[in-house]
Design a protein around this motif. Structure first.
Motif, short mmCIF file in Angstrom:
data_model
loop_
_atom_site.label_atom_id
_atom_site.label_comp_id
_atom_site.label_asym_id
_atom_site.label_seq_id
_atom_site.Cartn_x
_atom_site.Cartn_y
_atom_site.Cartn_z
N GLN A 269 0.84 -1.21 0.00
CA GLN A 269 0.00 0.00 0.00
C GLN A 269 0.87 1.26 0.00
N SER A 270 1.89 1.27 0.83
CA SER A 270 2.77 2.44 0.92
C SER A 270 3.48 2.68 -0.41
N LEU A 271 4.03 1.63 -1.02
CA LEU A 271 4.74 1.79 -2.28
C LEU A 271 3.80 2.17 -3.42
N THR A 272 2.57 1.66 -3.38
CA THR A 272 1.59 2.01 -4.41
C THR A 272 1.22 3.48 -4.33
N ARG A 273 1.03 3.98 -3.12
CA ARG A 273 0.72 5.41 -2.96
C ARG A 273 1.87 6.26 -3.47
N ARG A 274 3.08 5.84 -3.16
CA ARG A 274 4.26 6.57 -3.61
C ARG A 274 4.37 6.56 -5.13
N TYR A 275 4.10 5.41 -5.72
CA TYR A 275 4.13 5.29 -7.18
C TYR A 275 3.08 6.18 -7.82
N ALA A 276 1.89 6.21 -7.24
CA ALA A 276 0.82 7.06 -7.78
C ALA A 276 1.22 8.53 -7.76
N ARG A 277 1.90 8.95 -6.71
CA ARG A 277 2.36 10.35 -6.64
C ARG A 277 3.32 10.65 -7.78
N ARG A 278 4.23 9.72 -8.05
CA ARG A 278 5.18 9.93 -9.15
C ARG A 278 4.46 9.98 -10.49
N GLN A 279 3.45 9.14 -10.66
CA GLN A 279 2.69 9.15 -11.91
C GLN A 279 1.99 10.49 -12.11
N VAL A 280 1.37 10.99 -11.06
CA VAL A 280 0.68 12.28 -11.15
C VAL A 280 1.67 13.36 -11.57
N SER A 281 2.84 13.37 -10.94
CA SER A 281 3.85 14.39 -11.27
C SER A 281 4.31 14.26 -12.71
#
Length: 319
Positions: A269-281
């Protein structure tokens, strides 16, 4: 009536509903007399057998719409964007040669960019890469991250320091004499296809986080561990890319007794949230994207371009 095909591109963070939107868009295009086929731009969905953890749309739910570049790699093979780019562009050309519209769908920013923009890759040096991989195994990736930051701070800032494959690739390129890593969105990107229309999916961060956390829990409920056990038999632990995928790495650790189930889920869950932030950026930097909420339908998307065309601010896609 114009017959020139359009390249549709659907981007956004994981969990925003890109697959569902691609089906809705294809169905709406069909209602307007245009066939469509879907092309994958998610690096992990290239792999056979990696279904639950990548939220891959099952074949039975694809509504008879042709899908391309799904399940084309074994888990022992390395996914490489430089190899993916010509395959995706060939798939797009083939789709359009059949008189259909191509819909490129995925959240792997580098993969999407490599297709839709004039994107050049630096050469490869297998011997240098092997030496860097051996150094990482012997000394740890931190040594290579430090070297990359000293040699090319801009590239180092773009790369997740935990992504060993990308750190090694960056150093391989730099130490081969290139001026830079090259695998990044160009400062002034030029579209590869003249009629490219990019749709971006977004949702409020708190809603996306809740959705992603729930999806990870469902992955375990739906049998991710069983899927990973089968992939172990297929050799996933020998693969450089597949075994590091978010969710799969944690499931492997759980099967090895290194993580409890709760720990594996929480880490995913933590890594997925982090990945999603990078995708948004990443996707936020794209010019000309029409952003809409993930629950908006494909009819509104097409009408948006028709309305833009009527006002003279966009291409007449529906003329």
């Amino acid at each position: 009536m114009t017959t020139e095909p359009t390249l549709w591109v659907i981007v956004g963070a994981t969990g925003t509903g890109k697959s569902e939107t691609s089906l809705a868009l294809a169905a709406e295009l069909a209602q307007r007399g245009r066939r469509a086929e879907i092309i994958n731009a998610d690096a992990m969905q290239l792999y056979r057998g990696m279904d639950i953890g990548t939220a891959k749309l099952p074949e039975g739910e694809r509504r008879g719409i042709p899908h391309h570049l799904f399940d084309v790699l074994d888990v022992t093979e390395e996914a490489a964007v430089a190899a993916y780019q010509p395959e995706a562009r060939t798939a797009i050309a083939d789709v359009q040669a059949r008189g259909a519209e191509a819909i490129l769908v995925g959240g792997s920013g580098l993969y999407v960019s490599s297709v839709i923009y004039d994107f050049q890759f630096p050469p490869r040096d297998p011997a240098r890469r092997a030496a860097l991989e051996a150094e990482a195994a012997a000394k740890g990736i931190g040594v290579l991250v430090t070297r990359l930051r000293a040699r090319d701070p801009d590239t180092a800032a773009r790369i997740d320091p935990a992504n060993e494959r990308r750190v090694i690739r960056a150093l391989e390129v730099i130490e081969s004499g290139s001026a830079g890593h090259g695998a990044a969105l160009p400062d002034r990107p030029v579209l590869w296809h003249p009629r490219t229309r990019i749709l971006g999916l977004r949702m409020p961060r708190e809603d996306l986080v809740a959705r992603l956390d729930a999806r990870v829990e469902r992955m375990w409920e739906d049998g991710l561990l069983g899927e990973v056990e089968k992939l172990r038999a297929a050799g996933i632990e020998r693969g450089m890319t597949a075994r590091r995928a978010i969710g799969y790495a944690q499931a492997l650790a759980q099967l090895a007794g290194e993580l409890s189930e709760n720990e594996a889920i929480a880490q995913t869950q933590s890594l997925t949230r982090r990945y999603a932030r990078r995708q948004v950026s990443w996707f936020r930097r794209y010019a000309g994207v029409h952003w809409f909420e993930s629950h908006d339908d494909a009819t509104r998307v097409l009408d948006l371009w028709r309305d833009d065309s009527d006002r003279g601010s966009g291409a007449a896609l529906l003329d």
